[in-house]
Design an enzyme around this catalytic site. Sequence first.
Site, PDB file in Angstrom:
ATOM      1  N   CYS A 129       0.967  -1.249   0.201  1.00  0.00           N
ATOM      2  CA  CYS A 129       0.113   0.015   0.082  1.00  0.00           C
ATOM      3  C   CYS A 129       0.883   1.219   0.136  1.00  0.00           C
ATOM      4  CB  CYS A 129      -0.953  -0.074   1.121  1.00  0.00           C
ATOM      5  SG  CYS A 129      -2.017   1.571   1.421  1.00  0.00           S
ATOM      6  N   TRP A 140      -7.638  -6.724   5.755  1.00  0.00           N
ATOM      7  CA  TRP A 140      -6.082  -6.932   5.868  1.00  0.00           C
ATOM      8  C   TRP A 140      -5.845  -8.156   6.850  1.00  0.00           C
ATOM      9  CZ3 TRP A 140      -3.070  -5.495   2.050  1.00  0.00           C
ATOM     10  CH2 TRP A 140      -3.463  -4.207   1.241  1.00  0.00           C
ATOM     11  N   GLU A 161      -5.226   7.838   9.282  1.00  0.00           N
ATOM     12  CA  GLU A 161      -4.853   8.749   7.804  1.00  0.00           C
ATOM     13  C   GLU A 161      -3.415   9.023   7.748  1.00  0.00           C
ATOM     14  OE1 GLU A 161      -4.588  10.922   5.054  1.00  0.00           O
ATOM     15  OE2 GLU A 161      -6.482  10.206   5.444  1.00  0.00           O
ATOM     16  N   TYR A 168      -5.584   5.510  -9.003  1.00  0.00           N
ATOM     17  CA  TYR A 168      -6.605   4.736  -8.391  1.00  0.00           C
ATOM     18  C   TYR A 168      -7.980   5.060  -9.135  1.00  0.00           C
ATOM     19  CZ  TYR A 168      -3.985   2.437  -4.543  1.00  0.00           C
ATOM     20  OH  TYR A 168      -3.094   1.859  -3.996  1.00  0.00           O
TER      21      TYR A 168
END
Length: 378
Positions: A107, A140, A192, A243
């Site tokens: 990621c 995950w 975040e 994305y």
Amino acid sequence: MSFACPGILRSRVRYCCEREVRSFAHWTGLRIAAPRSATRASVASSVVPHCATQQFAMAAEHFTKANNQKGEFVRVASSFRENVTADGSSGFPAESGRYHLYVSLACPWASRCFMALKLKGLTKAIGVSVVHWFLDERGWAFRPGNYRCDADPVNGKEFLREIYALSEPGFSGRVTVPVLFDTTTKKIVNNESSEILRMLSTEFNACCETDEQRKLNFYPEHLRGKIDEWNDFVYPHVNNGVYRAGFATTQEAYDKAVPDVFKGLDKLEEQLSKNRYLCGNEFTEADIRAFVTLIRFDMVYVGHFKCNLRRLIDYPNVWPYTRELYQMAGVSETVDRFHIEHHYQGSHRQINPHLIVAIGPELNLDEPHGRDKKFPNA
């Protein structure tokens, strides 16, 4: 069931085949026999297409439910937004050994935080756990024993969603990485990435290993205006732009997204032709935020996400810049092609229905970048 895997050399990087075989067996429940000469490419190409079971090939809904009616991907806001502060005024004081960072090597959002943690010398102060590369609707997972995958040493959980539920019982939002977890209160402080990145840069200086790392500031006051300007441009065009292209579910959405990506890359190319870093001669968080997308571009975004107008290696300044950042001390440890390629191509069944992981491209990330010679005064 048993598969024999032929040996295939894959783009410079070799892994211990027996370990990779155990990884796939652990995750899929298959018994896989492979000769010692096999590489990760042969294991992946032989095993992944045969793993389209109900357990392995999960619904595409997990990745498409964030799309609007036009088929455009719309990123959901993060849920936990508390802050760690050096003086403890937030209720979360920056203390060595108190916090744990959950990341995925695949990621880019998590990798920006892992990169900052490495550069700041905080690996002894903040624990790190790496989740498994495969992502389905359960979220995950912790799969120790697989290649560069960890257990959850803090809470002993199997899935990251259980940590979200521990922090907020009944949590029903999206479970994402990174996660900065407070082991004292058993609460998620923040999920975040941009805010965690900022905290690691500014609030944990007392926990850094060296004076040089303590002095590193990725958000210096005199450059904050430029940093914010670049962040505001790079996020929609590059970070999230790929994305928007890759997760588009209509031609209209895709055709709208791709030109924005290359508008972003072209602007980076122009800036980096005149400056060593995005904000001039100083390395900042703007560079970290750009890097995590750039390093993945030719690996997965060109082919898998169809951002194929140009490759990153076609950019005479962006490509050496990317290599320079990759070659910084500790950064290469945050980049793992196996996790990146197998996550994207092995989890996004709506894009890659047969789960075939591409062999290429060949990339020499260790090639001298020459940026120091081009900008000798930086």
